[in-house]
Design a protein around this motif. Structure first.
Motif, PDB file in Angstrom:
ATOM      1  N   SER A  59       0.830  -1.214   0.000  1.00  0.00           N
ATOM      2  CA  SER A  59       0.000   0.000   0.000  1.00  0.00           C
ATOM      3  C   SER A  59       0.859   1.256   0.000  1.00  0.00           C
ATOM      4  CB  SER A  59      -0.926   0.001   1.224  1.00  0.00           C
ATOM      5  OG  SER A  59      -1.780  -1.113   1.201  1.00  0.00           O
ATOM      6  N   ILE A  60       1.930   1.232   0.742  1.00  0.00           N
ATOM      7  CA  ILE A  60       2.749   2.426   0.889  1.00  0.00           C
ATOM      8  C   ILE A  60       3.716   2.588  -0.282  1.00  0.00           C
ATOM      9  CG2 ILE A  60       4.407   3.621   2.359  1.00  0.00           C
ATOM     10  CD1 ILE A  60       1.545   3.349   3.492  1.00  0.00           C
ATOM     11  N   THR A  61       4.400   1.533  -0.659  1.00  0.00           N
ATOM     12  CA  THR A  61       5.461   1.657  -1.676  1.00  0.00           C
ATOM     13  C   THR A  61       4.928   1.601  -3.094  1.00  0.00           C
ATOM     14  OG1 THR A  61       5.883  -0.743  -1.776  1.00  0.00           O
ATOM     15  CG2 THR A  61       7.077   0.531  -0.096  1.00  0.00           C
ATOM     16  N   LYS A  62       3.729   1.039  -3.299  1.00  0.00           N
ATOM     17  CA  LYS A  62       3.177   0.870  -4.652  1.00  0.00           C
ATOM     18  C   LYS A  62       4.145   0.072  -5.529  1.00  0.00           C
ATOM     19  CE  LYS A  62      -0.091   3.824  -3.493  1.00  0.00           C
ATOM     20  NZ  LYS A  62      -1.460   3.375  -3.139  1.00  0.00           N
ATOM     21  N   ALA A  63       4.741  -0.965  -4.944  1.00  0.00           N
ATOM     22  CA  ALA A  63       5.765  -1.731  -5.645  1.00  0.00           C
ATOM     23  C   ALA A  63       5.215  -2.351  -6.932  1.00  0.00           C
ATOM     24  CB  ALA A  63       6.326  -2.813  -4.728  1.00  0.00           C
ATOM     25  N   THR A  64       3.989  -2.850  -6.888  1.00  0.00           N
ATOM     26  CA  THR A  64       3.404  -3.470  -8.086  1.00  0.00           C
ATOM     27  C   THR A  64       3.228  -2.443  -9.189  1.00  0.00           C
ATOM     28  OG1 THR A  64       2.252  -5.083  -6.690  1.00  0.00           O
ATOM     29  CG2 THR A  64       1.469  -4.822  -8.955  1.00  0.00           C
ATOM     30  N   ASP A  65       2.767  -1.260  -8.838  1.00  0.00           N
ATOM     31  CA  ASP A  65       2.580  -0.208  -9.834  1.00  0.00           C
ATOM     32  C   ASP A  65       3.922   0.253 -10.400  1.00  0.00           C
ATOM     33  OD1 ASP A  65      -0.111  -0.365  -9.304  1.00  0.00           O
ATOM     34  OD2 ASP A  65      -0.111   1.334  -7.917  1.00  0.00           O
ATOM     35  N   MET A  66       4.926   0.327  -9.545  1.00  0.00           N
ATOM     36  CA  MET A  66       6.229   0.771 -10.027  1.00  0.00           C
ATOM     37  C   MET A  66       6.829  -0.261 -10.993  1.00  0.00           C
ATOM     38  SD  MET A  66       9.587   2.054  -7.920  1.00  0.00           S
ATOM     39  CE  MET A  66       8.670   3.392  -7.151  1.00  0.00           C
ATOM     40  N   LYS A  67       6.655  -1.529 -10.684  1.00  0.00           N
ATOM     41  CA  LYS A  67       7.155  -2.571 -11.579  1.00  0.00           C
ATOM     42  C   LYS A  67       6.465  -2.499 -12.935  1.00  0.00           C
ATOM     43  CE  LYS A  67       8.105  -7.542 -11.668  1.00  0.00           C
ATOM     44  NZ  LYS A  67       8.037  -8.812 -10.892  1.00  0.00           N
ATOM     45  N   ALA A  68       5.181  -2.204 -12.912  1.00  0.00           N
ATOM     46  CA  ALA A  68       4.428  -2.071 -14.171  1.00  0.00           C
ATOM     47  C   ALA A  68       4.900  -0.846 -14.948  1.00  0.00           C
ATOM     48  CB  ALA A  68       2.940  -1.984 -13.877  1.00  0.00           C
ATOM     49  N   ARG A  69       5.294   0.208 -14.238  1.00  0.00           N
ATOM     50  CA  ARG A  69       5.723   1.426 -14.928  1.00  0.00           C
ATOM     51  C   ARG A  69       7.047   1.203 -15.674  1.00  0.00           C
ATOM     52  NH1 ARG A  69       4.842   6.698 -15.607  1.00  0.00           N
ATOM     53  NH2 ARG A  69       6.594   8.169 -15.518  1.00  0.00           N
ATOM     54  N   TYR A  70       7.898   0.364 -15.135  1.00  0.00           N
ATOM     55  CA  TYR A  70       9.120   0.025 -15.870  1.00  0.00           C
ATOM     56  C   TYR A  70       8.773  -0.546 -17.240  1.00  0.00           C
ATOM     57  CZ  TYR A  70      12.527   0.653 -12.053  1.00  0.00           C
ATOM     58  OH  TYR A  70      13.352   1.185 -11.104  1.00  0.00           O
ATOM     59  N   LYS A  71       7.809  -1.454 -17.258  1.00  0.00           N
ATOM     60  CA  LYS A  71       7.420  -2.068 -18.520  1.00  0.00           C
ATOM     61  C   LYS A  71       6.757  -1.054 -19.443  1.00  0.00           C
ATOM     62  CE  LYS A  71       5.096  -6.158 -20.339  1.00  0.00           C
ATOM     63  NZ  LYS A  71       4.347  -7.400 -19.993  1.00  0.00           N
ATOM     64  N   LYS A  72       5.979  -0.158 -18.840  1.00  0.00           N
ATOM     65  CA  LYS A  72       5.283   0.855 -19.633  1.00  0.00           C
ATOM     66  C   LYS A  72       6.279   1.765 -20.344  1.00  0.00           C
ATOM     67  CE  LYS A  72       1.976   4.669 -19.152  1.00  0.00           C
ATOM     68  NZ  LYS A  72       1.133   5.441 -18.192  1.00  0.00           N
ATOM     69  N   LEU A  73       7.402   2.056 -19.708  1.00  0.00           N
ATOM     70  CA  LEU A  73       8.403   2.946 -20.300  1.00  0.00           C
ATOM     71  C   LEU A  73       9.412   2.180 -21.156  1.00  0.00           C
ATOM     72  CD1 LEU A  73       9.056   5.412 -17.331  1.00  0.00           C
ATOM     73  CD2 LEU A  73       7.574   5.725 -19.324  1.00  0.00           C
ATOM     74  N   HIS A  74       9.076   0.942 -21.475  1.00  0.00           N
ATOM     75  CA  HIS A  74       9.836   0.141 -22.445  1.00  0.00           C
ATOM     76  C   HIS A  74      11.285  -0.094 -21.993  1.00  0.00           C
ATOM     77  CE1 HIS A  74       6.407   0.885 -25.018  1.00  0.00           C
ATOM     78  NE2 HIS A  74       6.602   2.197 -24.931  1.00  0.00           N
ATOM     79  N   LEU A  75      11.423  -0.553 -20.760  1.00  0.00           N
ATOM     80  CA  LEU A  75      12.776  -0.888 -20.314  1.00  0.00           C
ATOM     81  C   LEU A  75      13.272  -2.112 -21.060  1.00  0.00           C
ATOM     82  CD1 LEU A  75      13.240  -2.707 -16.921  1.00  0.00           C
ATOM     83  CD2 LEU A  75      11.347  -3.199 -18.451  1.00  0.00           C
TER      84      LEU A  75
END
Length: 1291
Positions: A59-75
């Motif tokens: 809930s605090i770190t939003k780790a799942t969302d951050m991991k998804a954002r890596y993929k969204k930015l085409h890492l």
């Protein structure tokens, strides 16, 4: 249908079966230790706590969302090529080292040209120069009135951040003249004049490479010219450049030395004192590339250190200290058998020549060997010994030099001893004692009262004693001066060949031991930002700042008493020096038939901080738990994350001789000091300057101040740094360490989208790795308040269309041949030659350099993490759990060194005094929470790693840190990209734990608050995170419940024991000293007079060595000979005793003695037993009853690195402790140097730049004479009188 009887029987059987079943269930449910329902209840606690902590973290770190954002930015995830990364690192560091070596070579060329073309007639009569000691600083009225303005030019100085913020001047150099050298002596004055032309080279070198450190040229006359100009701050000047390691090593190359010390019955008193001083001073001239042994001889010759039997040991600080200590214990006895001693020495040296191939002319290897004889006389001729062992090929080949040091007042057989040296390519020195006739026979003490007579006797006794010690000090300094005369003799073959200029590298040393910098380093630290930073760190050290971090940056002020509770700290740097000898082309222009001269012109050099090398090793490419390291030709580590030179502010004695095998530990069952074949193979390959790799070695390593341990497979790659003694290595973890995140051209993308990169970094709650280089200006004229401000400055510049990526050192082609030629000067390099340019283009003030790949990765990380640190709103449920756990902040650290944090509650501390999260945790991938999270990911990807400070139980404000590693996936591969986490109050977690463990799922179950159960939550290394007794938090579980811990570790069931051997340990040995009673401190007239004389004694020494009176004291003017005249007390004399006075309270009421316990830090080996949670074993673990531990149950807490341990407290337990603190390893009481002796036999690469013989050397006839100290008694009385008057006026 059955009969009624059958039905009755069947019914009875059914009832019986039900009863048996019920009984079985009852037995199972009332287990002797834990019932089935109790175990289920405990599992319920663990599951609920684990699920709640997982929800909290997500809930605090939003780790799942951050991991998804890596993929969204085409890492892109790519596989690492260890060999390719190592090649990049080697090329980067090599370019830097080549530039440093080129700078020194340019100084060599300029010095030889200037000396050759010098004509004193071209020098003006009123010539002045900048003096390191005597020039005053412009604008300082007091100095201008007290110093000589007619000889010394005043200096204008400005602080420069590149030179430690010391006031310097980049437009010229300064000159240092040793105290016992008269600067107006013609050769000295000429050297000062012609060496002034070196300023042009110094300036050219610096402005073409602004990362260059101090440059210097040391003349064989003792004159040193150093750039940039600075005012030296030594109170007593004992410095002589000819006694520094860089000068000695450049002049003499590697040496094999055998010292023969006479301990026959005649070597008593003064002779024994001078002999020990002589041996000690010889040992002070040696370094890690030299080998030595000391024999004391009478009827037979024995090694001073018994375990060094029939060996030459490497002259490391540890071995040298062991030899010095042994020499102090030698007592005279018997008759001298010099023939036997010589024979033993020659045999030992011959064996080492054979081992090294020096006797084989085709090998090209030369051994520079010598025997140092220290005696008070000989009893005959020893021609037979030399003919048998040292005069080869009819006396035309003499492999071993013989130096003789004759001590004593009435020495005999002087010609025989001198003959030994002269016919064996050596030097002869005679030490004649300065005589003093104690007492005052002209004074009649028979008259007057008894009180007067006693008073006069006391006065005379004090004068006699202090005069004796004064003369002893003078003789000691003279011994140092005479001992150093052997150095130019060893340098003769090098000088006579006169063509090849070997480039040498000194062993590592701490800059705080450099006498030219030590005082300044302390002053500049205690000013400005550095002082404020240190003050903040030390004020919160007990809470956050670990001892390891402190020791990595700071060292104790050596001038402060070590026992002080509040030590004064100063920053330190580990350095190496590059040095190249220079030759006097005019030296033998007018050679006569009488003799030939063979003296160096001098030595040129510069310093290279190891940090400068480390910054070029691309740490971000090595990644978490990976690293680059450097090994020397001796197998010692120059750069390594586990190199720990300092312990609690004390510089260790063995800090520059830590072997690779002592830090790279294979996960095997070997005991201490048992080498692993794989590590030995790795070491040998690197020592031999080889290139290669070794894969999948299972290693163990510690972190977090040797409190935590990990086991994993590692891959090693290595390649040589050419033209140096060093080999670069690279260690990468085998699985996650072989993949990395690849960023695109983020800067160009942001420019194309017209987005300011700065917008990704709103606010000030972010930091970059302080030890990594992102972008920097070459010159320090651009100043910034912080690295972050500097980073923002460059990110803004990148928006411009004229932005260009630039390297710090441009690429250049190097050729591999045998020699390096430049203007008729030859430089020896390992595998060949290269061209170099002494007229490189100076860098402009606005020129900069960047690590392009690191900056692109940083921008990518800033872009990924921005949405999560912009103050986003929390849901009501998230806000509720934040309050429930009192969460203070969340954070992220990335592989590019970016650390961001966001406070979830308002700060209560004042901004001025507060240390924020980023101030304490700036090292991103090197932080313990980052390393733990990545290591734990392989065990359970859906989990957080929780930890508390080790002293959390002692504080009310302890915080819990939780971290979780993010591994984005791409193309079936995943790599560690970042670690997210949060901090919350430990008290809140304890409250939740108590609340959860108070829940019962059955009426007969007990909770943790009951007397029947003791509950603990342990982390994966066995440290207590939660306990009913808060004071136990942070402690190792085995210290609290040793019997239970012993059961948990049996057979590696729950915790696996991993033994870590620390071969850089420092143990405190206690010594008891007894002083006189307190009555002795009552001040009497005689005590006042004694204090007066002691003050006079100190002032006399100051006057003697700071006012150029030494030439008067010795009766003749000190000549500017090319021999060392004095030595600065170097690292061997570092005072590191920690004293704590202890008064014995059990003594009677009468006058008591004070017992002072002195804790002396000494090198030692230590064993630390660390523990690692075994998750598979935890699932299978069942308590087995024994006679010691209480019944207990271990249950994993899901989604965490924690384990819940519940103990049935109704059973008795035995007293047992399982410790995890370091314990000294004792090897039958042997000296630490003996414990490491086997390392002496490991392969070492002898440097090939050594010249031990030259056919012209027989033409050099100078081989020494007598060193006598003559006393001018009139001057002696006058000086004492003047000092007494000065004392009276002072008070």
């Amino acid at each position: 249908m059955g009969t009624p009887a059958n039905l009755i029987i069947q019914g009875a059987l059914a009832i019986a079966l039900l009863l048996v079943t019920a009984l079985q269930v009852g037995v199972a449910d009332t287990d002797a230790f834990f019932s089935l329902r109790q175990r289920e209840n405990i599992k319920f606690w663990a599951d609920e706590l684990g699920d709640e902590l997982w929800y909290l973290g997500q809930s605090i770190t939003k780790a799942t969302d951050m991991k998804a954002r890596y993929k969204k930015l085409h890492l892109r995830v790519q596989e690492k090529d260890g060999e390719a990364i190592l090649k990049e690192i080697v090329d980067n560091v090599q370019r830097m080292l080549d530039r440093k070596m080129d700078a020194v070579r340019c100084i060599v060329i300029a010095a030889e040209d200037a000396a050759e073309s010098f004509n004193r007639t071209n020098v003006p009569e009123n010539y002045t120069f900048y003096s390191a000691k005597d020039s005053y600083i412009a604008g300082d009225t007091e100095q201008s009135e007290n110093l000589d303005n007619s000889t010394y030019t005043p200096m204008e100085l400005y602080t420069d951040s590149h030179f430690y913020n010391i006031p310097v001047n980049l437009n010229y150099s300064i000159v240092h003249v040793p105290t016992n050298i008269y600067y107006e002596d013609d050769p000295v004055y000429d050297t000062i004049k012609w060496s002034e032309s070196l300023d042009d080279v110094f300036i050219q070198n610096y402005y073409s490479d602004p990362a260059l450190s101090f440059q210097y040229f040391g003349s064989s006359l003792g004159i040193m010219r150093s750039y940039p100009a600075m005012k030296w701050k030594q109170e007593i000047d004992l410095f002589d450049c000819r006694n520094r390691f860089w000068y000695i090593q450049a002049a003499t190359c590697s040496k094999d030395i055998v010292i023969l010390m006479d301990n026959s019955g005649s070597m008593t008193g003064y002779r024994n004192t001078i002999a020990r001083l002589t041996v000690s001073n010889i040992l002070d001239t040696l370094n890690n590339n030299d080998f030595v042994n000391v024999y004391n001889y009478s009827e037979r010759a024995d090694e001073a250190v018994p375990c060094f039997k029939e060996k030459l040991v490497q002259a490391t600080l540890e071995n040298v200290n062991a030899l010095k200590a042994a020499v102090e214990d030698i007592r005279p006895e018997g008759y001298a058998n010099l023939t036997h001693a010589f024979t033993k020495a020659f045999q030992l040296l011959e064996r080492y020549r054979e081992l090294r191939g020096c006797n084989n002319s085709s090998s090209g290897m030369q051994c520079n060997q010598a025997i140092m004889l220290v005696t008070d006389g000989v009893t005959g001729n020893h021609t037979e010994v030399f003919q048998a062992w040292n005069w080869d090929e009819n006396g035309t080949h003499i492999p071993v030099r013989v130096f003789t040091f004759l001590v004593g007042q009435e020495v005999t057989k002087v010609r025989e001893i001198q003959w030994m040296a002269c016919l064996n390519r050596g030097l002869h020195v005679v030490f004649v004692r300065l005589e003093y006739d104690p007492g005052c026979p002209s004074m009649d003490l028979r008259r007057g009262s008894a009180w007067v007579r006693q008073s006069l006797r006391s006065v005379l006794h004090i004068l006699d004693s202090l005069t004796y010690w004064l003369l002893l000090v003078l003789n000691s300094l003279k011994v140092r001066e005479q001992v150093f005369k052997y150095i130019p003799v060893m340098a003769r073959p090098l000088v006579l060949q006169g063509t090849v200029h070997p480039t040498v590298w000194t062993p590592a040393y701490a800059d705080t031991t450099d006498p030219t910098l030590a005082a300044w380093l302390w002053d500049v630290l205690y000013s400005g930002k550095r002082k404020r930073k240190l003050s903040k760190l030390t004020s919160t050290k007990d809470q956050y700042f670990s001892q390891g971090k402190e020791d990595h940056i700071y060292i104790r002020n050596p001038n402060q008493r070590s026992g002080d509770a509040d030590p004064q700290l100063q920053e330190y740097r580990i350095m190496v020096s590059i040095a190249v000898p220079t030759f006097d082309r005019k030296l033998n222009s007018y050679v006569t038939n009488e003799t030939r001269f063979a003296d160096l012109l001098g030595v040129a050099g510069t310093d290279v901080p190891i940090k400068d090398m480390e910054k070029l090793t691309y740490n971000y490419k090595s990644g978490v738990n990976g690293y680059a390291f450097i090994v020397t030709n001796n197998g010692y580590i120059l750069l390594h994350p586990d190199l720990r030179p300092v312990f609690r502010g004390i510089l260790k004695k063995n800090y520059n001789s830590v072997d690779l095998t002592e830090v790279e530990l294979l996960d095997d069952t070997n005991g201490p000091r048992k080498l692993s074949p794989e590590i030995e193979e790795l070491r040998n390959a690197m020592v031999n300057h080889s290139e290669g790799k070794m894969l999948k070695l299972r290693m163990k390593f510690h972190y977090d101040d040797i409190r935590r341990v990990a086991l994993e497979h590692k891959n090693y790659y290595f390649a040589p740094l050419k033209r140096t003694p060093f080999t670069m290595g690279l260690s990468l973890p085998d699985k996650y360490g072989m993949y990395y995140i690849k960023a695109g051209d983020e800067v160009q993308k942001s420019r194309h989208e017209n987005i300011s990169i700065i917008s990704y970094l709103q606010g000030s709650s972010w930091k970059i790795h302080p030890d990594w280089t992102y972008c920097k200006y070459h010159h320090q004229t651009h100043t910034f308040e912080s690295p972050e401000d500097e980073m923002k400055h460059f990110l803004e510049k990148m928006r411009g269309r004229d932005w260009v990526w630039a390297e710090q050192y441009e690429y250049s082609d190097k050729k591999d041949e045998t020699m390096l030629m430049q203007d008729s000067v030859t430089f020896f390099v390992d595998n060949g030659t290269e061209s170099f340019d002494c007229n490189r283009r100076p860098t402009g003030e606005d020129e900069y350099y960047c690590d392009r790949e690191l900056v692109q990765l940083f921008v990518f990380d800033a872009r990924v993490t921005k949405p999560f640190f912009s103050g986003e709103k929390l849901t009501d449920l998230e806000q509720e759990i934040v309050k429930l756990y009192n969460v203070t902040l969340k954070f992220v650290s990335t592989q590019s060194g970016l650390t961001r944090w966001l406070h979830l509650q308002e700060h209560t501390e004042s901004e001025e005094d507060a240390l924020d999260f980023g101030d304490l945790h700036t090292d991103s991938i090197d932080e313990p929470y980052y390393r733990s999270a990545v290591l734990h990911y392989g065990t359970d990807p859906a989990s957080y790693v929780f930890s508390v400070p080790f002293d959390a139980g002692l504080r009310d404000d302890a915080v819990v840190m939780a971290s979780h590693a993010i591994f984005p996936r791409d193309g079936g591969m995943e790599a560690p990209a970042s670690v997210v986490g949060l901090q919350f109050q430990h008290s809140a977690l304890l409250s939740r734990f108590i609340s959860i463990t108070s829940k019962k799922t059955c009426p007969t179950c007990y909770d943790c608050a009951s007397e029947e159960l003791d509950c603990f939550v342990l982390d994966n290394n066995g440290y207590i995170v939660l306990a009913e007794d808060k004071n136990l938090t942070g402690r190792f579980f085995g210290e609290v419940e040793g019997a239970v811990m012993d059961s948990l570790r049996t057979g590696d069931a729950v915790f696996k024991k991993v033994s870590i051997f620390d071969y850089q340990g420092l143990c405190l040995d206690d010594k008891n000293r007894t002083s006189n009673s307190d009555a002795n401190f009552i001040l009497t007239p005689f005590t006042h007079f004694k204090l007066l004389v002691q003050w006079v004694f100190g002032q006399l020494l100051w006057l003697l060595f700071d006012s150029n009176l030494s030439h008067l004291w010795y009766g003749t003017q000190a000549s500017a000979s090319p021999f060392g005249e004095a030595i600065y007390y170097d690292t061997y004399d570092f005072d590191d005793e920690m004293e704590f006075p202890v008064v014995d309270e059990d003594k009677g009421s009468g006058p008591r003695e004070k017992e002072e316990v002195t804790l002396v830090p000494l090198p030692c080996d230590q064993k630390t037993s660390l523990y690692l949670l075994q998750y598979e074993g935890l699932q299978k673990y069942k308590y087995t009853s024994d006679d010691c531990s209480r019944p207990h149950l271990a249950q994993r807490i899901p989604h965490t690195n924690l384990v819940l341990v519940v103990i049935n407290s109704m059973f008795e337990t035995c007293e047992k402790k399982v410790m995890s603190s370091p314990v000294e390893i004792r090897y039958n009481g042997t000296d630490p140097a003996c414990q490491k002796l086997f390392l002496n036999d490991l392969p070492r690469r002898r440097l090939s730049d050594c010249f031990s013989e030259n056919p012209l050397e027989h033409e050099v006839k100078l081989c020494g004479g007598c060193a006598r100290v003559k006393t001018n008694i009139i001057l002696f009385v006058v000086v004492w009188s003047m000092l007494y008057l000065g004392y009276m006026l002072h008070h």
